[in-house]
Design an enzyme around this catalytic site. Sequence first.
Site, PDB file in Angstrom:
ATOM      1  N   LYS A  45       8.387   3.886   3.204  1.00 21.85           N
ATOM      2  CA  LYS A  45       7.554   3.035   3.709  1.00 21.85           C
ATOM      3  C   LYS A  45       5.839   3.170   2.774  1.00 21.85           C
ATOM      4  CE  LYS A  45       4.105  -0.035   5.138  1.00 21.85           C
ATOM      5  NZ  LYS A  45       4.734  -1.593   5.097  1.00 21.85           N
ATOM      6  N   GLY A  72       0.056  -5.031   7.468  1.00 23.27           N
ATOM      7  CA  GLY A  72      -1.057  -3.785   7.300  1.00 23.27           C
ATOM      8  C   GLY A  72      -1.261  -2.120   6.927  1.00 23.27           C
ATOM      9  N   CYS A 131       0.152  -4.850  -2.185  1.00 24.50           N
ATOM     10  CA  CYS A 131       0.024  -4.676  -0.285  1.00 24.50           C
ATOM     11  C   CYS A 131      -1.625  -6.171  -0.486  1.00 24.50           C
ATOM     12  CB  CYS A 131      -0.826  -3.607   0.556  1.00 24.50           C
ATOM     13  SG  CYS A 131      -0.112  -4.497   1.465  1.00 24.50           S
ATOM     14  N   GLY A 270      15.170  -6.304   0.880  1.00 23.96           N
ATOM     15  CA  GLY A 270      13.543  -6.965   1.710  1.00 23.96           C
ATOM     16  C   GLY A 270      14.037  -7.641   2.630  1.00 23.96           C
TER      17      GLY A 270
HETATM   18  C1  SIN Z   1       2.467  -4.125   4.893  1.00 21.22           C
HETATM   19  O1  SIN Z   1       1.790  -3.040   5.114  1.00 21.22           O
HETATM   20  O2  SIN Z   1       1.273  -4.537   4.194  1.00 21.22           O
HETATM   21  C2  SIN Z   1       3.401  -4.746   3.713  1.00 21.22           C
HETATM   22  C3  SIN Z   1       3.616  -3.750   2.347  1.00 21.22           C
HETATM   23  C4  SIN Z   1       3.151  -4.219   1.353  1.00 21.22           C
HETATM   24  O3  SIN Z   1       2.911  -5.215   0.588  1.00 21.22           O
HETATM   25  O4  SIN Z   1       2.350  -3.838  -0.128  1.00 21.22           O
END
Ligand code: SIN
Length: 311
Positions: A45, A72, A131, A270
């Site tokens: 992550k 997020g 992101c 994903g």
């Molecule tokens: C997220 O945590 O919002 C998704 C990760 C990403 O889009 O990079």
Amino acid sequence: MVSTKTQIASFEFDNCLMNAAGVACMTIEELEGVKNSAAGTFVTKTATLDFRQGNPEPRYQDVPLGSINSMGLPNKGLDYYLDYLLDLQEKEPNRTFFLSLVGMSPEETHTLLKKVQESDFRGLTELNLSCPNVPGKPQIAYDFETTDRILAEVFAYFTKPLGIKLPPYFDIVHFDQATAIFNKYPLKFVNCVNSIGNGLYIEDESVVIRPKNGFGGIGGEYIKPTALANVHAFYQRLNPQIQIIGTGGVLTGRDAFEHILCGASMVQVGTTLHKEGVGAFERITNELKVIMAEKGYESLEDFRGKLRYID
Ligand code: SIN
């Protein structure tokens, strides 16, 4: 003998499939699940410096043709992932894994990358410039000036293998402008694409996720044509030393085949991984091998980037 082995930079992987950052990679338990599956490797992550709770729930929804999320960047903080990877590289010295990270500011990004630089980490680092879900923080790689500045600053001190996770681009001029920047730097890979940012999915009269009044990143079947276009546009333009990881809309071996045909050296899964679990890696690998065998291809090199055009 059909093989789906691949290579990124100087690292070899037994299989070209892996998870996409965000799915099955928040905890060590989840990362172990991907590691012990048919996947060739995993990516963590995206880590920030400190633990982040992320956006309020519900924040991820599987929908018929894919998914919508506004997570997020919830994560356990860089040390959690880095400590695990440092330990893992001693236990499994013949395998290579990816660490994803980004700061909440350019300064924090440099703090993170300097920590990685100063550590014994020997794997690949993926800097997430895409992101779409942190309120008030735009997708960095849509701002070419900032992207160029960050990369210039990073490569002044970062000497380990580094790639970037990109948002989808939709205009040929943007492919040209982005490539002109990326080709200036010793990037090992670009990862195309993150979710298509800020879509809306509606059921009856309501959005399905809470953050940002329902706006979220779209993944899955919806995004394969966009993902393939990005993979191929960058494959046509980037210095050959910068490899491509293809991400977006991989449900089947045929989808993985198309990503590789467009130029991908590695393919991330994903939404399908979220829907199906780690068994998806074995199924998709087997489907890809059947297609390769039918076409007489023994390795990914036999067809990578060899997309045919109509004269
Ligand atoms: C997220 O945590 O919002 C998704 C990760 C990403 O889009 O990079």
